[in-house]
Write an enzyme that holds these catalytic residues in place. Structure first.
Site, PDB file in Angstrom:
ATOM      1  N   ASP A  71       8.368  -4.801  10.232  1.00 11.62           N
ATOM      2  CA  ASP A  71       7.327  -3.769  10.128  1.00 11.62           C
ATOM      3  C   ASP A  71       6.239  -4.121   9.111  1.00 11.62           C
ATOM      4  O   ASP A  71       5.360  -3.304   8.830  1.00 11.62           O
ATOM      5  CB  ASP A  71       7.952  -2.422   9.736  1.00 11.62           C
ATOM      6  CG  ASP A  71       8.446  -1.636  10.959  1.00 11.62           C
ATOM      7  OD1 ASP A  71       7.920  -1.860  12.067  1.00 11.62           O
ATOM      8  OD2 ASP A  71       9.346  -0.794  10.789  1.00 11.62           O
ATOM      9  N   ARG A  96      12.773  -1.222   5.434  1.00 12.81           N
ATOM     10  CA  ARG A  96      11.430  -1.607   4.978  1.00 12.81           C
ATOM     11  C   ARG A  96      11.337  -1.786   3.455  1.00 12.81           C
ATOM     12  O   ARG A  96      10.281  -2.182   2.942  1.00 12.81           O
ATOM     13  CB  ARG A  96      10.393  -0.557   5.434  1.00 12.81           C
ATOM     14  CG  ARG A  96      10.290  -0.407   6.946  1.00 12.81           C
ATOM     15  CD  ARG A  96       8.990   0.284   7.356  1.00 12.81           C
ATOM     16  NE  ARG A  96       7.824  -0.519   7.058  1.00 12.81           N
ATOM     17  CZ  ARG A  96       6.560  -0.090   7.172  1.00 12.81           C
ATOM     18  NH1 ARG A  96       6.320   1.138   7.585  1.00 12.81           N
ATOM     19  NH2 ARG A  96       5.537  -0.878   6.879  1.00 12.81           N
ATOM     20  N   ARG A 143       8.194  11.242   5.399  1.00 10.61           N
ATOM     21  CA  ARG A 143       8.394   9.996   4.653  1.00 10.61           C
ATOM     22  C   ARG A 143       8.174  10.231   3.146  1.00 10.61           C
ATOM     23  O   ARG A 143       9.102  10.168   2.365  1.00 10.61           O
ATOM     24  CB  ARG A 143       7.450   8.905   5.170  1.00 10.61           C
ATOM     25  CG  ARG A 143       7.696   8.506   6.634  1.00 10.61           C
ATOM     26  CD  ARG A 143       9.000   7.755   6.800  1.00 10.61           C
ATOM     27  NE  ARG A 143       9.265   7.371   8.172  1.00 10.61           N
ATOM     28  CZ  ARG A 143       8.920   6.223   8.737  1.00 10.61           C
ATOM     29  NH1 ARG A 143       8.277   5.315   8.037  1.00 10.61           N
ATOM     30  NH2 ARG A 143       9.234   5.965   9.997  1.00 10.61           N
ATOM     31  N   HIS A 172       3.449  10.234   9.575  1.00  7.23           N
ATOM     32  CA  HIS A 172       2.640   9.799   8.435  1.00  7.23           C
ATOM     33  C   HIS A 172       1.305  10.541   8.517  1.00  7.23           C
ATOM     34  O   HIS A 172       0.801  10.796   9.625  1.00  7.23           O
ATOM     35  CB  HIS A 172       2.301   8.302   8.523  1.00  7.23           C
ATOM     36  CG  HIS A 172       3.286   7.373   7.886  1.00  7.23           C
ATOM     37  ND1 HIS A 172       3.449   6.071   8.321  1.00  7.23           N
ATOM     38  CD2 HIS A 172       4.119   7.514   6.826  1.00  7.23           C
ATOM     39  CE1 HIS A 172       4.352   5.461   7.573  1.00  7.23           C
ATOM     40  NE2 HIS A 172       4.764   6.320   6.658  1.00  7.23           N
ATOM     41  N   CYS A 266      -2.668   1.736  10.419  1.00  4.59           N
ATOM     42  CA  CYS A 266      -1.399   1.262   9.825  1.00  4.59           C
ATOM     43  C   CYS A 266      -1.461  -0.217   9.473  1.00  4.59           C
ATOM     44  O   CYS A 266      -0.771  -0.671   8.572  1.00  4.59           O
ATOM     45  CB  CYS A 266      -0.246   1.420  10.799  1.00  4.59           C
ATOM     46  SG  CYS A 266      -0.083   3.033  11.473  1.00  4.59           S
TER      47      CYS A 266
HETATM   48  C1  DA2 Z   1       0.316   5.186  11.329  1.00  6.80           C
HETATM   49  N1  DA2 Z   1       1.548   4.889  10.731  1.00  6.80           N
HETATM   50  C2  DA2 Z   1       2.553   5.662  11.190  1.00  6.80           C
HETATM   51  C3  DA2 Z   1       1.653   4.015   9.703  1.00  6.80           C
HETATM   52  N2  DA2 Z   1       0.947   4.116   8.718  1.00  6.80           N
HETATM   53  N3  DA2 Z   1       2.591   3.095   9.710  1.00  6.80           N
HETATM   54  C4  DA2 Z   1       3.345   2.650  10.809  1.00  6.80           C
HETATM   55  C5  DA2 Z   1       4.746   2.358  10.394  1.00  6.80           C
HETATM   56  C6  DA2 Z   1       5.606   1.973  11.543  1.00  6.80           C
HETATM   57  C7  DA2 Z   1       7.004   1.609  11.140  1.00  6.80           C
HETATM   58  N4  DA2 Z   1       7.751   1.212  12.295  1.00  6.80           N
HETATM   59  C8  DA2 Z   1       7.708   2.753  10.454  1.00  6.80           C
HETATM   60  O1  DA2 Z   1       8.260   3.604  11.141  1.00  6.80           O
HETATM   61  O2  DA2 Z   1       7.727   2.807   9.230  1.00  6.80           O
END
Ligand code: DA2
Length: 274
Positions: A71, A96, A143, A172, A266
């Site tokens: 990621d 992560r 998150r 997010h 992202c």
């Molecule tokens: C727009 N988004 C959600 C972000 N800023 N980041 C994407 C993170 C994706 C990763 N698989 C996760 O779930 O953390």
């Protein structure tokens, strides 16, 4: 509708190539481990996003990808900088966690504040330098912990407006809200609690409102330089909305990154030097 010409501001960004990108675990509703990712296509699409930003006159730094951190391409989640100060990330999921150190190393020459609380960088923080003397918008609910909002305010010395996200599809802040320029935002109200919706309506009465279909197309996961709004090719209705508001939509195809639950924003962290 006529608008004064929107002026771009030259930016510096950080991106990380998806050389090790896979969907091998599922930590958001968009991730499906049974559908294989086309890694070569992911790299090609990512590079087109990078060159699009460079061709618009921006500087893009590239962070070395680390094997085993699939990621890491979502570079926006690794930290949040304002006026030369950096508030580091602390990831919610163990898969992560190690990304935070790679970002910390990148910011060695910056004034870096290590976090105590879980927060996912620009995934849940946005900065509007021209609104209210410089204001940070911050998401929580899935998150980033609310305690990180207070920590970010202490670290960065800017007021933080705390906004509760309520829909797991938009986990997010940057899936549901984006800065269009230094003063104004676009957002999908349904991703936020009733109280957060009232706060946003009060602070940003001229915001460009998006709907659920725009958010599901990752149309709010955009990067804007104040004039050019880079968004993925699926987000056609959102492109019409930003054009009607006087901005210039620029499409890039990012189908592979959507498989991991992200899109343009992202993949791009803004580096805000002093
Ligand atoms: C727009 N988004 C959600 C972000 N800023 N980041 C994407 C993170 C994706 C990763 N698989 C996760 O779930 O953390």
């Amino acid at each position: 509708m006529s608008h004064m010409e929107r002026m771009p501001r030259v930016r510096t960004y950080l991106m990380c190539p998806p050389e090790h990108f896979t969907v091998e675990y599922a930590i958001n509703p968009w991730m499906d481990t049974t559908v294989p990712v086309d890694a070569a296509l992911a790299v090609k699409q990512w590079d087109l996003l990078r060159t699009t930003l460079v061709d618009l006159g921006h500087t893009v730094h590239v962070l070395d990808p680390v094997a085993g951190l699939p990621d890491m391409v979502y570079a926006a989640n690794g930290a949040f900088s304002v006026d030369g100060r950096v508030y580091g990330a602390r990831f919610r999921y163990p898969q992560r966690a190690a990304e935070a150190a790679a970002h910390r190393d990148f910011y060695a020459a910056w004034n870096f504040v290590a976090p105590e609380h879980v927060n996912e960088g620009e995934g849940d923080f946005a900065y509007l330098p021209g609104a209210y003397g410089g204001v940070i918008l911050a998401g929580h609910g899935f998150r980033t912990e609310p305690a990180a909002h207070a920590e970010a305010q202490e670290a960065l010395g800017r007021p933080v407006v705390s906004l509760r996200l309520v829909d797991p599809a938009f986990y997010h802040l940057d899936t549901a809200l984006a800065a269009l320029d230094d003063h104004n935002i676009t957002y999908y109200p349904g991703a936020f609690s009733q109280s957060a919706q009232r706060v946003l309506a009060q602070l940003f009465p001229d915001a460009v409102l998006a709907d659920r279909a725009d958010a599901e197309a990752f149309g709010l996961n955009l990067v804007s330089d104040g004039r050019n709004v880079i968004l993925n090719t699926e987000a056609t209705a959102m492109a019409h909305k930003v054009r009607a508001a006087g901005y210039e939509p620029v499409h890039v195809e990012l189908t592979e990154l959507k498989r991991g639950g992200g899109s343009v924003k992202c993949a791009v962290a803004e580096l805000r030097h002093a």
